[in-house]
Design a protein around this motif. Sequence first.
Motif, mmCIF file in Angstrom:
data_model
loop_
_atom_site.group_PDB
_atom_site.id
_atom_site.type_symbol
_atom_site.label_atom_id
_atom_site.label_comp_id
_atom_site.label_asym_id
_atom_site.label_seq_id
_atom_site.Cartn_x
_atom_site.Cartn_y
_atom_site.Cartn_z
ATOM 1 N N THR A 159 0.822 -1.201 0.000
ATOM 2 C CA THR A 159 0.000 0.000 0.000
ATOM 3 C C THR A 159 0.860 1.256 0.000
ATOM 4 N N VAL A 160 1.899 1.269 0.834
ATOM 5 C CA VAL A 160 2.781 2.435 0.899
ATOM 6 C C VAL A 160 3.471 2.659 -0.437
ATOM 7 N N PHE A 161 4.015 1.593 -1.029
ATOM 8 C CA PHE A 161 4.727 1.722 -2.303
ATOM 9 C C PHE A 161 3.812 2.185 -3.429
ATOM 10 N N GLN A 162 2.545 1.767 -3.393
ATOM 11 C CA GLN A 162 1.614 2.121 -4.460
ATOM 12 C C GLN A 162 0.927 3.462 -4.229
ATOM 13 N N SER A 163 0.683 3.811 -2.966
ATOM 14 C CA SER A 163 -0.170 4.959 -2.652
ATOM 15 C C SER A 163 0.586 6.225 -2.299
ATOM 16 N N LEU A 164 1.832 6.090 -1.848
ATOM 17 C CA LEU A 164 2.630 7.244 -1.469
ATOM 18 C C LEU A 164 3.765 7.444 -2.478
ATOM 19 N N PRO A 165 4.148 8.677 -2.742
ATOM 20 C CA PRO A 165 5.245 8.936 -3.690
ATOM 21 C C PRO A 165 6.602 8.697 -3.026
ATOM 22 N N VAL A 166 6.943 7.436 -2.814
ATOM 23 C CA VAL A 166 8.157 7.077 -2.086
ATOM 24 C C VAL A 166 9.385 7.371 -2.944
ATOM 25 N N ASP A 167 10.301 8.170 -2.400
ATOM 26 C CA ASP A 167 11.501 8.560 -3.134
ATOM 27 C C ASP A 167 12.642 7.568 -2.962
ATOM 28 N N GLY A 168 12.577 6.742 -1.935
ATOM 29 C CA GLY A 168 13.614 5.751 -1.695
ATOM 30 C C GLY A 168 13.350 5.009 -0.406
ATOM 31 N N ILE A 169 14.001 3.847 -0.251
ATOM 32 C CA ILE A 169 13.836 3.078 0.977
ATOM 33 C C ILE A 169 15.203 2.737 1.568
ATOM 34 N N ILE A 170 15.187 2.521 2.874
ATOM 35 C CA ILE A 170 16.355 2.034 3.604
ATOM 36 C C ILE A 170 15.983 0.679 4.185
ATOM 37 N N ILE A 171 16.816 -0.320 3.954
ATOM 38 C CA ILE A 171 16.557 -1.670 4.459
ATOM 39 C C ILE A 171 17.342 -1.871 5.753
ATOM 40 N N VAL A 172 16.651 -2.304 6.805
ATOM 41 C CA VAL A 172 17.283 -2.550 8.099
ATOM 42 C C VAL A 172 17.427 -4.051 8.303
ATOM 43 N N THR A 173 18.606 -4.477 8.722
ATOM 44 C CA THR A 173 18.881 -5.900 8.906
ATOM 45 C C THR A 173 19.597 -6.130 10.241
ATOM 46 N N SER A 174 19.873 -7.379 10.516
ATOM 47 C CA SER A 174 20.686 -7.781 11.671
ATOM 48 C C SER A 174 21.739 -8.769 11.169
ATOM 49 N N PRO A 175 22.717 -9.158 12.000
ATOM 50 C CA PRO A 175 23.829 -9.981 11.496
ATOM 51 C C PRO A 175 23.526 -11.473 11.289
ATOM 52 N N GLN A 176 22.354 -11.948 11.661
ATOM 53 C CA GLN A 176 22.100 -13.384 11.577
ATOM 54 C C GLN A 176 22.249 -13.933 10.159
ATOM 55 N N GLU A 177 22.577 -15.199 10.084
ATOM 56 C CA GLU A 177 22.858 -15.867 8.813
ATOM 57 C C GLU A 177 21.681 -15.807 7.846
ATOM 58 N N LEU A 178 20.445 -15.912 8.376
ATOM 59 C CA LEU A 178 19.275 -15.980 7.494
ATOM 60 C C LEU A 178 18.940 -14.634 6.866
ATOM 61 N N VAL A 179 19.665 -13.588 7.248
ATOM 62 C CA VAL A 179 19.367 -12.249 6.744
ATOM 63 C C VAL A 179 19.497 -12.157 5.230
ATOM 64 N N SER A 180 20.413 -12.899 4.644
ATOM 65 C CA SER A 180 20.632 -12.839 3.194
ATOM 66 C C SER A 180 19.341 -13.045 2.421
ATOM 67 N N MET A 181 18.614 -14.105 2.765
ATOM 68 C CA MET A 181 17.358 -14.396 2.079
ATOM 69 C C MET A 181 16.332 -13.298 2.330
ATOM 70 N N ILE A 182 16.270 -12.799 3.570
ATOM 71 C CA ILE A 182 15.268 -11.804 3.940
ATOM 72 C C ILE A 182 15.535 -10.473 3.250
ATOM 73 N N VAL A 183 16.806 -10.082 3.179
ATOM 74 C CA VAL A 183 17.164 -8.844 2.490
ATOM 75 C C VAL A 183 16.787 -8.938 1.018
ATOM 76 N N GLU A 184 17.050 -10.075 0.420
ATOM 77 C CA GLU A 184 16.739 -10.233 -1.005
ATOM 78 C C GLU A 184 15.248 -10.142 -1.272
ATOM 79 N N LYS A 185 14.426 -10.595 -0.340
ATOM 80 C CA LYS A 185 12.977 -10.441 -0.492
ATOM 81 C C LYS A 185 12.601 -8.961 -0.538
ATOM 82 N N ALA A 186 13.175 -8.179 0.377
ATOM 83 C CA ALA A 186 12.898 -6.742 0.408
ATOM 84 C C ALA A 186 13.421 -6.063 -0.853
ATOM 85 N N VAL A 187 14.605 -6.454 -1.283
ATOM 86 C CA VAL A 187 15.194 -5.888 -2.501
ATOM 87 C C VAL A 187 14.323 -6.206 -3.712
ATOM 88 N N ASN A 188 13.891 -7.454 -3.815
ATOM 89 C CA ASN A 188 13.075 -7.859 -4.965
ATOM 90 C C ASN A 188 11.737 -7.131 -4.991
#
Length: 276
Positions: A159-188
Amino acid sequence: MGCTHDCSSCGESCNSKKPENLIEKLNQYSSVKKVIGVVSGKGGVGKSLVTSTLAVTMNRKGYKTAILDADITGPSIPKSFGIHEKAKGNDDGIFPAKTKDGIDIMSINLLLPDETSPVVWRGPVIAGAVKQFWTDVIWSDIDYMFVDMPPGTGDVPLTVFQSLPVDGIIIVTSPQELVSMIVEKAVNMANIMNIPILGIVENMSYFKCPDCGKEHKIYGESHIEEIAKKNNLEVLAKLPIDPSLAKLVDAGEVENFQGDFMDNVAKKVETTCKIK
């Protein structure tokens, strides 16, 4: 939306048409120059901490900042700033709360009868509330609005991406091993929605011993550099585990935090999303 007729009969390819513009209009008395989303692929990584400290940092640099708390079922922004009063309004719209240093805040907690009341709503209703925070709230002369989004890639981020004129995003992560997959979901998801990614912030990167100064990797070695390289992203900051900062947040005094750990993130925001 799928095609509703035979394209061969109209001579056009529906797939080549531009997608419908779903951006919602601001309240007529509002002005917001830039909108930055703060996202995470999973909960508990400190997304609200990054949102609040980034808004404070930009406010200290002289910009008029605001936070739209889109985490409807888990709002924490008002508590971080020590805001407990209810939002007020009139026929023209709803007025956001103001922090001690003048940051505008809108959160569902400002509208509930009690701030501990649960929000037991289905997805479309939650998404509708986020839209109303954009359309019905009077955001007065805001340079940078930061949207604190719930984790994942569900209704509210969409909803935010479609309804608001978003100029950019910042992705927040933690050091755990599974973060790679989770970050890629957000990136995709950001790529699908054609939203620029400003970079990655890794929270809880390490704990610095106050006695000997040694850094301890509580959650294991960081993989953020390789993840960033794989996705062609910039690592904007690595935040430590800081008990003093946690204490300020719990006390509603996040505006009193010390340190320069968000300075590079703020610099990236102001240089990439310049105020004209």
